[in-house]
Design a protein around this motif. Structure first.
Motif, mmCIF file in Angstrom:
data_model
loop_
_atom_site.group_PDB
_atom_site.id
_atom_site.type_symbol
_atom_site.label_atom_id
_atom_site.label_comp_id
_atom_site.label_asym_id
_atom_site.label_seq_id
_atom_site.Cartn_x
_atom_site.Cartn_y
_atom_site.Cartn_z
ATOM 1 N N GLY A 156 0.818 -1.199 0.000
ATOM 2 C CA GLY A 156 0.000 0.000 0.000
ATOM 3 C C GLY A 156 0.850 1.246 0.000
ATOM 4 O O GLY A 156 2.083 1.194 -0.069
ATOM 5 N N SER A 157 0.187 2.383 0.096
ATOM 6 C CA SER A 157 0.889 3.671 0.124
ATOM 7 C C SER A 157 0.517 4.417 1.398
ATOM 8 O O SER A 157 -0.514 4.157 2.018
ATOM 9 C CB SER A 157 0.537 4.510 -1.110
ATOM 10 N N ILE A 158 1.379 5.343 1.766
ATOM 11 C CA ILE A 158 1.172 6.137 2.977
ATOM 12 C C ILE A 158 1.691 7.543 2.714
ATOM 13 O O ILE A 158 2.632 7.734 1.940
ATOM 14 C CB ILE A 158 1.917 5.489 4.177
ATOM 15 N N VAL A 176 -5.894 -1.368 5.289
ATOM 16 C CA VAL A 176 -6.628 -2.432 4.593
ATOM 17 C C VAL A 176 -7.800 -1.824 3.842
ATOM 18 O O VAL A 176 -8.031 -2.135 2.666
ATOM 19 C CB VAL A 176 -7.104 -3.519 5.583
ATOM 20 N N HIS A 177 -8.540 -0.930 4.479
ATOM 21 C CA HIS A 177 -9.660 -0.263 3.795
ATOM 22 C C HIS A 177 -9.168 0.518 2.579
ATOM 23 O O HIS A 177 -9.838 0.568 1.542
ATOM 24 C CB HIS A 177 -10.412 0.657 4.755
ATOM 25 N N GLN A 178 -8.007 1.114 2.696
ATOM 26 C CA GLN A 178 -7.446 1.898 1.590
ATOM 27 C C GLN A 178 -7.125 1.014 0.378
ATOM 28 O O GLN A 178 -7.071 1.504 -0.755
ATOM 29 C CB GLN A 178 -6.181 2.609 2.087
ATOM 30 N N LEU A 179 -6.925 -0.285 0.600
ATOM 31 C CA LEU A 179 -6.621 -1.201 -0.504
ATOM 32 C C LEU A 179 -7.807 -1.419 -1.431
ATOM 33 O O LEU A 179 -7.638 -1.846 -2.572
ATOM 34 C CB LEU A 179 -6.154 -2.556 0.045
ATOM 35 N N LYS A 181 -12.249 -2.555 -2.026
ATOM 36 C CA LYS A 181 -13.338 -3.446 -1.608
ATOM 37 C C LYS A 181 -12.924 -4.903 -1.520
ATOM 38 O O LYS A 181 -13.404 -5.641 -0.655
ATOM 39 C CB LYS A 181 -14.512 -3.325 -2.585
ATOM 40 N N SER A 182 -12.052 -5.351 -2.400
ATOM 41 C CA SER A 182 -11.715 -6.774 -2.408
ATOM 42 C C SER A 182 -10.941 -7.201 -1.171
ATOM 43 O O SER A 182 -10.778 -8.394 -0.922
ATOM 44 C CB SER A 182 -10.914 -7.128 -3.667
ATOM 45 N N TYR A 183 -10.501 -6.238 -0.355
ATOM 46 C CA TYR A 183 -9.752 -6.559 0.862
ATOM 47 C C TYR A 183 -10.578 -6.377 2.138
ATOM 48 O O TYR A 183 -10.082 -6.638 3.227
ATOM 49 C CB TYR A 183 -8.490 -5.695 0.955
ATOM 50 N N GLN A 184 -11.820 -5.923 2.006
ATOM 51 C CA GLN A 184 -12.588 -5.597 3.204
ATOM 52 C C GLN A 184 -12.821 -6.799 4.109
ATOM 53 O O GLN A 184 -12.917 -6.671 5.325
ATOM 54 C CB GLN A 184 -13.921 -4.952 2.822
#
Length: 196
Positions: A156-158, A176-179, A181-184
């Protein structure tokens, strides 16, 4: 996506690079890496990688862990299992601390410790702009990519603002949410299946 696909733990296909974050898959059962967010400080595939776990604040502050460390009341963090008896730091002070290494825009790794001590003594370096970590996470050449292939991490990014403002205990879920819908579903896995 069928129902079975919802429960597949899969990494994304991004290539790791300096300044990315590694978000551990939800079933990783490890003291250091379970539900961890790791900021990649350096990644050179032919040489290896290292980063700092940024979301595991310790109950003690720096003064309680390191004797004679001036008057720094900020919390200490668990940085990783390598050299976990050594203290490392990340800051936003930039070139004010010589020999600092940029990680992302506005965020820096390390630098001259004597300058840091002076900045702490004068109040310029404080818990708002400097964080200390015990240890770091390291990978030999090819090891991190192997772990990505095994879906141990998503990339991910920050931003510096996120690093400074998201409470550490909320970072894993936030990123995880930022990744997408497929990671929710990751956030719905229990931390310990014995709790179910």
């Amino acid at each position: 996506m069928d129902l079975g696909e919802k429960f597949v733990i899969r990494s994304n296909s991004l290539e790791p690079k300096q300044g990315n974050i590694l978000i551990s898959e939800p079933l990783m059962n490890d003291f250091h890496f379970g539900r961890s967010v790791i900021l990649l400080i350096d990644h050179v595939e032919s040489e290896g990688s290292f980063g700092i776990i940024i979301n595991k604040r310790l109950s003690a502050n720096v003064n309680q862990i390191v004797d004679d460390f001036l008057d720094f009341e900020g919390a200490a963090y668990l940085g990783g299992p390598v050299s976990d008896n050594q203290l490392f730091f990340i800051h936003t002070l930039g070139d004010v601390i010589p020999e600092s290494t940029p990680i992302i825009d506005g965020l820096y790794w390390g630098g001259d410790v004597e300058t840091l001590k002076t900045l702490i003594a004068t109040g310029i370096a404080n818990e708002e702009n400097t964080r200390f970590y015990l240890g770091y996470a390291g990978w030999d050449s090819g090891q991190l990519v192997d772990e990505l292939v095994r879906n141990s991490w998503a990339i991910g990014s920050i931003t510096t603002e996120q690093y400074l403002n998201i409470p550490p205990e909320q970072m894993w879920t936030t990123f995880v949410h930022q990744l997408g819908k497929s990671y929710q579903m990751w956030t719905r896995f229990p931390k310990n299946f014995e709790d179910n």
